[in-house]
Motif scaffolding. Structure first.
Motif, short mmCIF file in Angstrom:
data_model
loop_
_atom_site.label_atom_id
_atom_site.label_comp_id
_atom_site.label_asym_id
_atom_site.label_seq_id
_atom_site.Cartn_x
_atom_site.Cartn_y
_atom_site.Cartn_z
N SER A 6 -7.91 2.61 5.35
CA SER A 6 -8.21 1.17 5.02
C SER A 6 -7.84 1.28 3.32
O SER A 6 -8.58 2.01 2.70
N SER A 7 -7.12 0.30 3.04
CA SER A 7 -6.68 0.45 1.52
C SER A 7 -8.13 0.03 0.70
O SER A 7 -8.37 0.52 -0.27
N GLN A 8 -9.00 -0.82 1.14
CA GLN A 8 -10.21 -1.21 0.49
C GLN A 8 -11.16 -0.03 0.51
O GLN A 8 -11.74 0.34 -0.82
N THR A 54 -7.22 -8.39 9.73
CA THR A 54 -7.77 -8.25 11.07
C THR A 54 -8.98 -9.10 11.24
O THR A 54 -9.24 -9.83 12.22
N ASN A 72 0.75 -1.23 -0.01
CA ASN A 72 -0.06 0.08 -0.09
C ASN A 72 0.91 1.39 0.11
O ASN A 72 0.28 2.42 0.09
N LYS A 108 -12.56 -3.08 8.66
CA LYS A 108 -12.05 -2.70 7.39
C LYS A 108 -10.80 -3.07 6.95
O LYS A 108 -10.22 -2.62 5.87
N ASN A 109 -10.24 -4.08 7.80
CA ASN A 109 -9.00 -4.87 7.22
C ASN A 109 -9.46 -6.25 7.32
O ASN A 109 -9.55 -6.96 7.97
N MET A 138 -11.91 1.45 14.17
CA MET A 138 -11.13 0.11 14.22
C MET A 138 -9.80 0.40 15.06
O MET A 138 -9.26 -0.65 15.49
N MET A 180 -15.23 -8.89 6.55
CA MET A 180 -15.27 -7.54 6.02
C MET A 180 -16.53 -6.70 6.25
O MET A 180 -17.37 -7.21 5.68
N TYR A 181 -16.44 -5.66 6.85
CA TYR A 181 -17.53 -4.84 6.94
C TYR A 181 -18.41 -5.27 8.12
O TYR A 181 -19.66 -4.96 8.20
N ASP A 188 -13.05 5.82 6.13
CA ASP A 188 -11.49 5.54 6.83
C ASP A 188 -10.62 5.68 5.70
O ASP A 188 -10.59 4.45 5.02
N HIS A 205 -8.13 -2.74 16.44
CA HIS A 205 -6.70 -3.00 16.46
C HIS A 205 -5.94 -2.90 17.67
O HIS A 205 -5.15 -3.51 18.31
#
Length: 755
Positions: A555-557, A736, A431, A732-733, A709, A744-745, A552, A714
């Motif tokens: 978060s890459s997504q 994790t 990323n 959102k990871n 998050m 996810m989500y 956020d 985290h």
């Protein structure tokens, strides 16, 4: 070993450039000497002179950095010349606010031996000698309490396991075994109460001297390097050499050393030392000294009833064989009841203690945080590193509502598994390109011209190189900078951005998102106010908080969706799911509407992102709690991190909202609604280190809300409080989510009442 090596300070040829708009870039454009040195301390031992100095940036009154460097005592003139250069750097015009005469705190035997040399060469300096043992204890107490992951255990099979920060109640008594040229053993019973209970003249200097005679090595580090490739069984006599097997009756394995160097001289046979490998001799003597010191330490601990043994001094040097041998000796003689405790700043205890003598008579109003952008190691082969200690703007203390501070661990995922370590490092590296693009896109500003744009690109490229170098180091030695966690990796990334003059690359997008969210706030408030049922109102408010938390940029997504314009408040709601086993919304509603329990009086909400998150999610939720008669504290980052809102930005936002909403206006004016900085510059939250002003205001809260998050997943996913709490966030990871058994989500709405 891959990674970053320490660089000495260059104090010549400084030119100050103020053409760029951000003063943070000065550290990159200029050498370190642009920082004015206000305090210096030195610990001069028989082998090494250790220097710590406190530096401040020109044109600022905020904080400063505590820096570390060492010299061989035989080359004390180099040390004095270096200190002279630090003093000379104070003569620049920006140092006019500093005292004209600098005071050097000096400790160790060399403070007396070289006193005349210091005063003769440093005519503008006043040298004050301090007691060596007292400085050691002051330095150790400071480091183990103030610096996270300072203390660790080490063994061949379980390297670098970090100890938690001790509380005052369980910190004393302990024993310090300080290994320099000789060894001093101190029993410490309180912060300022200690006795030297033992010691030995057979220390690091002994090993250094013997190896100088018996090998061709010219320096201690070279001697340690030889030991890595040595086989001590070629010179040491083992139990197996005598018995032919283990000596089970007294618990000795055949590989146990029965006699150090015992094979060098045998009956009727005398061999020349040249017939033995230097590598083997080095390892044998290193084992001999370490085993001997370990046994002496244990015997003293047993005699005085002590269970905590710290090993300090530059003899250890982060050297695996040395630490493993000391650990083995303590474990063997104590039958596993005592552990050897090591320190990342092992050689600087006395120098740090001498430095702290400046402020010993008054209460410090600040703390220190460790910054690893320019890490240092005692030697190039040390397994641990230490960073610069930067002073914080406030004193950082433990959150008063933690249920058990002794057992508190902020990080949910410890990343002790090599696969998990590699996975997270891979993700951050993958990323990195996106983050560099964002830094260039959002930091370039047309009003500064083409030259500034090129400078931004250069610094962004330097950030990429710097952070990749750190990731390479952590692939090789994951615990080099302390325990590897999601929090530590994200913090390191932020530190690298700041180091390269990007204090807040998301400032522009945060401002835009705040502006857009404010335009939509009234519609959200009207919808909430139109609902008569309290139960339905809380359901909607929780739904809004979760939808807002989707926005956020960390978060890459989510970042991909945001950059493509694919995420709106309504589509965010559609993406979030609430699994039954993570959803306590009903319990929270029942608590709010209960007639059998007293209503909440005061809540603190640790908030997360700018834009929709804070304005459309948290503000309506906080407003509802205010309508119930509660006082509300919004706790926001003191400094920028990703797109998290800072307390200064949040104060502006709340002021704007007060102009359009009477409930917020009344609470803001009467201070029933307040905004306080957490003291943090991290996307995660360590509740052991928060702003003391915030801690004071939270002593009487009866509800703690952790949102986001970074703060509720985290970190602090499993934290317990002495009051009621609500954790609310969206996963959102993907890593994790997978680690914690969700998707996810998925969202967590975790309410815990008082049992």
């Amino acid at each position: 070993m891959s990674g970053i090596r320490a660089k000495k300070m260059n104090v010549t040829g400084a030119k100050i450039c103020d053409e760029l708009p951000y003063p943070e870039t000065r550290d990159i454009v200029l050498p370190n000497q642009t920082e004015c040195v206000s305090q210096i301390a030195v610990d001069i031992g028989g082998s090494l002179a250790k220097v710590v100095y406190f530096s401040k940036r020109p044109n600022t009154t905020k904080g400063g950095s505590l820096n570390f460097i060492k010299f061989e005592t035989d080359k004390i003139d180099e040390c004095i010349d270096f200190i002279s250069s630090l003093v000379a750097a104070r003569r620049n015009p920006d140092a006019s606010d500093l005292k004209k005469k600098i005071v050097i705190k000096a400790t160790g035997g060399g403070a007396h031996k070289f006193y005349d040399s210091f005063t003769k060469k440093l005519k503008e300096v006043e040298v004050e000698k301090e007691d060596e043992m007292e400085c050691l204890i002051i330095g150790l107490n400071f480091l183990i309490v103030e610096i996270p992951y300072e203390v660790f255990t080490y063994s061949e099979h379980d390297p670098m396991c970090f100890e938690g920060t001790p509380t005052p109640a369980n910190m004393f008594p302990y024993m310090l075994v300080n290994i320099g040229s000789g060894v001093s053993i101190l029993k410490v019973t309180d912060s300022d109460k200690f006795d030297r209970i033992s010691g030995t003249s057979l220390g690091g200097g002994t090993l250094w001297g013997l190896l100088s005679l018996l090998t061709g090595a010219k320096s201690f580090d070279e001697m340690l390097e030889l030991s890595k490739n040595g086989d001590n069984t070629n010179v040491d006599m083992l139990v197996g050499d005598i018995y032919g097997s283990d000596y089970n009756k007294i618990g000795l394995k055949s590989t146990t050393i029965a006699s150090s160097m015992g094979k060098v001289f045998k009956k009727n046979v005398k061999q020349d030392v040249g017939n033995f490998r230097s590598e083997d001799i080095s390892k044998s003597l290193l084992y001999m000294r370490s085993n001997n010191i370990g046994q002496i330490a244990y015997l003293n601990a047993k005699a005085h009833g002590l269970k905590r043994i710290y090993f300090g001094g530059c003899f250890i040097r982060g050297h695996p064989i040395t630490m493993s041998t000391l650990s083995y000796a303590i474990n063997f003689w104590s039958q596993g009841t005592i552990k050897a405790l090591f320190l990342r700043h092992e050689g600087y205890l006395g120098a740090v203690g001498a430095f702290l003598k400046y402020t010993k008579q008054k209460q410090r109003s600040y703390s220190f945080s460790e910054i690893f952008t320019k890490p240092q190691m005692i030697t190039e082969d040390s397994i641990n590193a230490y960073g610069t200690l930067e002073s914080t703007s406030t004193k950082l203390v433990a959150f008063p509502k933690l249920k058990n501070l002794d057992d508190y661990h902020p990080d949910t995922l410890q990343l002790t598994d090599p696969t998990a370590q590699r996975h997270w490092i891979d993700v951050l590296e993958k990323n990195l390109h996106n983050l560099v693009e964002l830094a260039v896109e959002w930091s370039s500003n047309g009003e500064y011209g083409e030259q500034y744009k090129e400078d931004v690109k250069r610094r962004a490229s330097s950030f990429d190189t710097l952070f990749r170098s750190h990731l390479a180091t952590l692939r090789d030695q994951p615990n080099m900078y302390g325990a590897l966690t999601v929090r530590s990796l994200l913090d390191l990334r932020e530190q690298c951005l700041h180091e390269l003059g990007f204090p807040d690359i998301f400032a522009k997008v945060k401002a835009e998102e705040n502006k857009l969210a404010l335009l939509n706030l009234q519609e959200i408030l009207n919808k909430v106010d139109s609902i008569q049922s309290v139960e339905d109102k809380i359901e909607l408010l929780i739904e809004n908080v979760l939808a807002g938390n989707m926005f956020d940029w960390g978060s890459s997504q989510v970042l991909e969706m945001l950059r493509k314009g694919e995420l709106s408040f309504e589509t965010a709601k559609a993406k979030v799911t609430r699994p039954d086993h993570l959803n306590n919304t009903r319990s929270f509603i029942e608590r709010i509407t209960s007639k059998d329990k007293p209503p909440f009086k005061k809540a603190v909400i640790f908030v997360d992102n700018s834009g929709a998150d804070i304005i459309l999610g948290i503000i309506p939720f906080a407003r509802f709690l205010i309508s119930l008669g509660m006082d509300i504290i919004l706790a926001a980052n003191s400094f920028p991190a990703v797109n998290d809102i800072t307390f200064e930005e949040l104060s502006v936002v709340v002021t704007s909202i007060a102009e359009i909403d009477h409930l917020i206006a009344a609470a803001w004016t009467s201070k029933k609604l307040s905004v306080i900085g957490t003291g943090s510059a991290s996307p995660c939250l360590d509740l052991r280190r928060i702003n003391d002003d915030l801690a004071e205001e939270c002593k009487d809260v009866d509800l703690v809300v952790l949102e986001g998050m970074g703060r509720a997943i985290h970190t602090n996913y499993n934290v317990k409080f002495t009051c009621e709490s609500l954790k609310i966030a969206v996963f959102k990871n993907a890593i994790t989510a997978m680690e914690l058994g969700v998707h996810m989500y998925d969202a967590i709405v975790s309410y815990e009442g008082n049992n």
